[in-house]
Design an enzyme around this catalytic site. Structure first.
Site, PDB file in Angstrom:
ATOM      1  N   GLY A  46       0.828  -1.207   0.000  1.00 17.54           N
ATOM      2  CA  GLY A  46       0.000   0.000   0.000  1.00 17.54           C
ATOM      3  C   GLY A  46       0.859   1.252   0.000  1.00 17.54           C
ATOM      4  O   GLY A  46       0.440   2.294   0.478  1.00 17.54           O
ATOM      5  N   GLY A  50      -1.747   7.527   0.796  1.00 16.92           N
ATOM      6  CA  GLY A  50      -1.872   7.722   2.241  1.00 16.92           C
ATOM      7  C   GLY A  50      -0.538   7.621   2.969  1.00 16.92           C
ATOM      8  O   GLY A  50       0.489   8.106   2.498  1.00 16.92           O
ATOM      9  N   GLY A  52       1.318   4.972   3.537  1.00 15.86           N
ATOM     10  CA  GLY A  52       2.300   4.125   2.866  1.00 15.86           C
ATOM     11  C   GLY A  52       3.152   4.921   1.890  1.00 15.86           C
ATOM     12  O   GLY A  52       4.373   4.732   1.804  1.00 15.86           O
ATOM     13  N   SER A 181      -3.850  -0.465  14.738  1.00 15.63           N
ATOM     14  CA  SER A 181      -4.755   0.669  14.935  1.00 15.63           C
ATOM     15  C   SER A 181      -5.261   0.694  16.365  1.00 15.63           C
ATOM     16  O   SER A 181      -5.327  -0.344  17.016  1.00 15.63           O
ATOM     17  CB  SER A 181      -5.937   0.530  13.989  1.00 15.63           C
ATOM     18  N   TYR A 207     -12.799  -4.894  11.740  1.00  8.23           N
ATOM     19  CA  TYR A 207     -11.552  -4.153  11.521  1.00  8.23           C
ATOM     20  C   TYR A 207     -10.673  -4.254  12.768  1.00  8.23           C
ATOM     21  O   TYR A 207      -9.482  -4.554  12.685  1.00  8.23           O
ATOM     22  CB  TYR A 207     -11.894  -2.694  11.201  1.00  8.23           C
TER      23      TYR A 207
HETATM   24  N1  LIG Z   1      -6.221   6.549   8.555  1.00  6.51           N
HETATM   25  C1  LIG Z   1      -6.310   6.218   9.822  1.00  6.51           C
HETATM   26  O1  LIG Z   1      -6.860   6.962  10.637  1.00  6.51           O
HETATM   27  C2  LIG Z   1      -5.725   4.933  10.308  1.00  6.51           C
HETATM   28  C3  LIG Z   1      -5.734   4.684  11.676  1.00  6.51           C
HETATM   29  C4  LIG Z   1      -5.174   3.497  12.149  1.00  6.51           C
HETATM   30  C5  LIG Z   1      -4.624   2.596  11.263  1.00  6.51           C
HETATM   31  N2  LIG Z   1      -4.629   2.848   9.935  1.00  6.51           N
HETATM   32  C6  LIG Z   1      -4.018   1.850   9.052  1.00  6.51           C
HETATM   33  O2  LIG Z   1      -2.991   2.446   8.300  1.00  6.51           O
HETATM   34  C7  LIG Z   1      -2.781   1.696   7.107  1.00  6.51           C
HETATM   35  C8  LIG Z   1      -2.680   2.636   5.923  1.00  6.51           C
HETATM   36  O3  LIG Z   1      -3.927   3.244   5.683  1.00  6.51           O
HETATM   37  P1  LIG Z   1      -4.150   4.710   5.134  1.00  6.51           P
HETATM   38  O4  LIG Z   1      -4.927   5.420   6.176  1.00  6.51           O
HETATM   39  O5  LIG Z   1      -2.876   5.285   4.650  1.00  6.51           O
HETATM   40  O6  LIG Z   1      -5.195   4.400   3.953  1.00  6.51           O
HETATM   41  P2  LIG Z   1      -5.092   4.358   2.363  1.00  6.51           P
HETATM   42  O7  LIG Z   1      -4.590   5.662   1.857  1.00  6.51           O
HETATM   43  O8  LIG Z   1      -6.404   3.872   1.920  1.00  6.51           O
HETATM   44  O9  LIG Z   1      -3.972   3.271   2.086  1.00  6.51           O
HETATM   45  C9  LIG Z   1      -4.236   1.891   2.062  1.00  6.51           C
HETATM   46  C10 LIG Z   1      -3.331   1.241   1.056  1.00  6.51           C
HETATM   47  O10 LIG Z   1      -3.607  -0.158   1.037  1.00  6.51           O
HETATM   48  C11 LIG Z   1      -3.716  -0.577  -0.290  1.00  6.51           C
HETATM   49  N3  LIG Z   1      -4.580  -1.737  -0.460  1.00  6.51           N
HETATM   50  C12 LIG Z   1      -5.927  -1.806  -0.290  1.00  6.51           C
HETATM   51  N4  LIG Z   1      -6.382  -3.023  -0.605  1.00  6.51           N
HETATM   52  C13 LIG Z   1      -5.311  -3.751  -0.980  1.00  6.51           C
HETATM   53  C14 LIG Z   1      -5.130  -5.081  -1.436  1.00  6.51           C
HETATM   54  N5  LIG Z   1      -6.159  -5.917  -1.591  1.00  6.51           N
HETATM   55  N6  LIG Z   1      -3.885  -5.501  -1.750  1.00  6.51           N
HETATM   56  C15 LIG Z   1      -2.834  -4.660  -1.617  1.00  6.51           C
HETATM   57  N7  LIG Z   1      -2.941  -3.399  -1.202  1.00  6.51           N
HETATM   58  C16 LIG Z   1      -4.158  -2.941  -0.881  1.00  6.51           C
HETATM   59  C17 LIG Z   1      -4.302   0.606  -1.007  1.00  6.51           C
HETATM   60  O11 LIG Z   1      -4.048   0.478  -2.384  1.00  6.51           O
HETATM   61  P3  LIG Z   1      -5.142   1.058  -3.417  1.00  6.51           P
HETATM   62  O12 LIG Z   1      -5.268   2.506  -3.085  1.00  6.51           O
HETATM   63  O13 LIG Z   1      -4.527   0.769  -4.744  1.00  6.51           O
HETATM   64  O14 LIG Z   1      -6.416   0.309  -3.149  1.00  6.51           O
HETATM   65  C18 LIG Z   1      -3.566   1.760  -0.355  1.00  6.51           C
HETATM   66  O15 LIG Z   1      -2.342   1.995  -0.985  1.00  6.51           O
HETATM   67  C19 LIG Z   1      -3.946   0.713   7.025  1.00  6.51           C
HETATM   68  O16 LIG Z   1      -3.485  -0.557   7.448  1.00  6.51           O
HETATM   69  C20 LIG Z   1      -4.935   1.259   8.034  1.00  6.51           C
HETATM   70  O17 LIG Z   1      -5.730   0.250   8.568  1.00  6.51           O
HETATM   71  C21 LIG Z   1      -5.167   4.001   9.444  1.00  6.51           C
END
Ligand SMILES: NC(=O)c1ccc[n+]([C@@H]2O[C@H](COP(=O)([O-])OP(=O)(O)OC[C@H]3O[C@@H](n4cnc5c(N)ncnc54)[C@H](OP(=O)(O)O)[C@@H]3O)[C@@H](O)[C@H]2O)c1
Ligand SMILES: *[C@@H]1O[C@H](CO)[C@@H](O)[C@H](O)[C@H]1NC(C)=O
Ligand SMILES: *[C@@H]1O[C@H](CO)[C@@H](O)[C@H](O)[C@H]1NC(C)=O
Length: 337
Positions: A46, A50, A52, A181, A207
């Protein structure tokens, strides 16, 4: 009269969000490591949007060879280009990876084992917050959200371990970082009958469970990796304004995303703890732990349950269709000998 009560509650909620957002930003810590990553290789799942994307960009700016993986070619190509343009580091590769498919995970891992001669950092960052169809199953017969957030990373981590064990040295252990998380606190207790439940109606719980399992996994794997120069830790990034909630929720998703993006941490801020855990020399000495705001933190007590983590290990090995001996073999240092 009713109007006033409604207005009152709206104001209370807005105030709550603002105060929480302020707290999130005020407690966020920034990674201070000056580490140069020239000659090292990192994988960020990912890593194309975001947090990543921020993590991958940080590694690339330190000179690492960075492999970003996501399931969409256009987003992946675009993500790679963004990183190269920002850092001037050309050694950034996009590879297709769909964590919702074990075939895709195996194919990705095989390509890496065939083409890379080292792997220093593995950042298990990809995740989804809501499955488009709540009860949707993957082709492997598992719950979609569980497979993307947990089982997919479980298999990926195991398949890549031999290369990480080969790369790690006592002074520079390989590092695996899982993005968990706070919502793991909302998870139920570990209930192996439910591990693959299709009938979960409560997305938050699902989740939360997927994130608790990640931490439990760290716990179990860190025991198996003692003395093998690979450490594994989890990160709680806080509340971060990315597109993660935008994906499938229509108008509600847009409102939540608006609030997250305007009041909570930026993706760059959210990425700092993961970067810290990947680079900081002290953080490299611990394994099986959870970090928050660049400091050691305590997970829900269930996350330290030896029996639960051992049971979860065995059940996960079965569900990703590995043999227990194969799984043990992958965590041993026998692969390249
Ligand atoms: N945002 C928050 O408040 C928060 C809080 C706690 C934890 N987190 C965790 O932080 C991590 C990053 O999330 P983010 O907030 O940066 O969200 P994000 O921008 O949606 O990033 C998620 C990434 O995961 C990829 N992904 C989704 N489905 C996938 C699959 N089937 N195979 C491979 N890659 C896949 C997405 O790729 P595509 O875009 O190409 O689908 C995207 O690059 C996640 O694990 C999330 O649970 C986030
Ligand atoms: C890292 O070190 C290499 C030499 O080993 C140097 O060429 C490079 O500029 C350094 N990169 C950064 C980002 O400091
Ligand atoms: C990270 O996740 C992988 C796959 O789910 C698991 O093998 C590992 O133990 C987890 N580590 C941590 C620190 O949560």
């Amino acid at each position: 009269m009713k109007m006033i009560v409604v207005l009152y509650w709206i104001l209370v909620i807005i105030a709550g969000v603002v105060i929480f957002g302020f707290y999130q930003k005020a407690t966020n810590a920034v990674c201070k490591s000056k580490k140069n990553l020239t000659g090292r290789t990192a994988i960020v799942t990912g890593g194309t949007s975001g947090m990543g994307l921020c993590i991958a960009t940080d590694f690339a700016s330190r000179g690492a060879r960075v492999i970003v993986a996501c399931p969409f070619i256009d987003e992946g190509t675009q993500g790679r280009k963004t990183i190269v343009d920002k850092t001037g580091n050309n050694d950034v590769v996009f590879k297709m990876l769909d964590l919702a498919s074990f075939d895709s995970v195996r194919c990705f891992a095989k390509e890496i084992l065939d083409s890379e001669d080292r792997l220093d950092l593995l950042i298990n960052n990809a995740g989804i917050a809501v499955a488009r169809v709540r009860r949707s199953l993957t082709m492997d017969g598992l719950n979609l959200l569980m497979q993307v957030n947990y089982f997919g990373h479980f298999l990926l981590t195991l398949l890549l371990l031999p290369l990480m064990i080969k790369t790690g040295t006592p002074l520079e252990p390989g590092r695996i970082v899982n993005i968990s998380s706070v919502l793991h606190f909302m998870a139920g207790t570990v209930n192996l009958d439910h591990i693959n439940s299709r009938l979960y109606c409560n997305t938050f719980k699902l989740y939360g469970n997927s994130k608790l399992y990640l931490i439990l996994f760290a716990h179990e794997l860190s025991k198996k990796l003692k003395g093998k120069n690979v450490v594994i830790n989890s990160v709680d990034p806080g509340a971060v304004g990315t597109n993660i909630f935008n994906q499938y929720w229509g108008a509600t998703g847009s409102i939540i995303t608006y609030i997250f993006k305007n009041c909570f941490k930026t993706p760059w801020q959210g990425a700092q703890t993961a970067i810290h855990v990947a680079l900081d020399s002290e953080a490299g000495k611990v394994s099986g732990e959870l970090f928050k705001n660049c400091k050691l933190a305590r997970a829900k007590s269930d996350a330290y349950d030896d029996m639960a983590s051992a049971m979860l290990w065995a059940e996960s090995v079965r569900l990703v269709k590995l043999d227990l001996d194969v799984a043990e073999f992958l965590t041993s240092s026998a692969y390249y000998h």
